[in-house]
Enzyme design. Sequence first.
Site, PDB file in Angstrom:
ATOM      1  CG  ASP A  57      -2.254  -0.674   0.972  1.00  0.00           C
ATOM      2  OD1 ASP A  57      -2.656  -0.783  -0.203  1.00  0.00           O
ATOM      3  OD2 ASP A  57      -2.893  -1.106   1.960  1.00  0.00           O
ATOM      4  NE  ARG A  82      -1.018   1.884   4.026  1.00  0.00           N
ATOM      5  CZ  ARG A  82      -1.511   2.989   3.472  1.00  0.00           C
ATOM      6  NH1 ARG A  82      -2.786   3.285   3.615  1.00  0.00           N
ATOM      7  NH2 ARG A  82      -0.738   3.818   2.792  1.00  0.00           N
ATOM      8  NE  ARG A 131      -8.269   2.172   7.632  1.00  0.00           N
ATOM      9  CZ  ARG A 131      -7.589   1.944   6.519  1.00  0.00           C
ATOM     10  NH1 ARG A 131      -6.492   2.625   6.264  1.00  0.00           N
ATOM     11  NH2 ARG A 131      -7.990   1.045   5.649  1.00  0.00           N
ATOM     12  CG  HIS A 160      -8.262   7.292   4.670  1.00  0.00           C
ATOM     13  ND1 HIS A 160      -7.530   6.466   3.842  1.00  0.00           N
ATOM     14  CD2 HIS A 160      -7.718   7.175   5.901  1.00  0.00           C
ATOM     15  CE1 HIS A 160      -6.586   5.870   4.561  1.00  0.00           C
ATOM     16  NE2 HIS A 160      -6.671   6.261   5.808  1.00  0.00           N
ATOM     17  CB  CYS A 254      -4.994   7.464  -2.088  1.00  0.00           C
ATOM     18  SG  CYS A 254      -6.663   7.435  -1.489  1.00  0.00           S
TER      19      CYS A 254
END
Length: 261
Positions: A57, A82, A131, A160, A254
Amino acid sequence: MCAPEHFAVEYAINPWMDVTTGVDKVLAVKQWDRLRDTLVGLGHEVHVLTPQAGLPDMVFAANGAFGVDGTVYGAQFKHPQRTAEAAAHRAFYQEHGWHFIAPSETNEGEGDFAYLPEAHGGLVLAGHGFRTELPAHAEAQEALGRPVVSLRLVDPRFYHLDTALASIDDGNIAYFPGAFSAASQRVLTQLFPDAVLADDEDALAFGLNLVSDGANVVLNSEATRLAGKLKAAGYTPLPVELAELKKGGGSVKCCIAELRP
Ligand code: ARG
């Protein structure tokens, strides 16, 4: 930005990710290249991080930190898959002389923080619910010295802030109201009466996951109605195809960590 050389859907940490779906890495890199070329073509300078094997990612560079006026508040990822990405971003900022502030609260950088320098004297909008955790909003405010407005995300598909809201210039935003709690929708209406509103179809096409330099708006090519609304509002929409990266639950924004010296 960070090239999707090692991009894959190896785990599922958002509703868009399906580990049984194959990813065409060559196409992903091609689409990402076109996104980078679009930014360079608009006159922007693009720095790239070295992609790391085992961090599929890492292409979603927006999540690594959030900075305002040369000060950068680092990320602390929610999911262990992550976690290691944060160090690569931190190293970039420290090597390039930015004032870097390490976080002690869970937050995913520009994924959940947006900055509007001309709105109400300079406002940070911050998402929570999936998140980034609420205490990080207060930590960001102390780190950056800007008022932080907390907005609650309520739809897991918009996990997000940057999947449901974007700054389109220094003082205005585009957003999809349905991604936010009723109270947060009210806050947004009060702060941004002239916002461009996206419908659910454009939001689900990742249309709001855009970057804007105040005139040109780079957005996912599937969000056709939003592109029309932006055009009607005086912006120049620049559609890009990012279908492969959508399999990871991300699009234009992103992939881009904006640098604010
Ligand atoms: N697969 C990534 C995740 O779920 C996608 C991140 C998208 N980034 C963003 N800024 N919305 O963490």
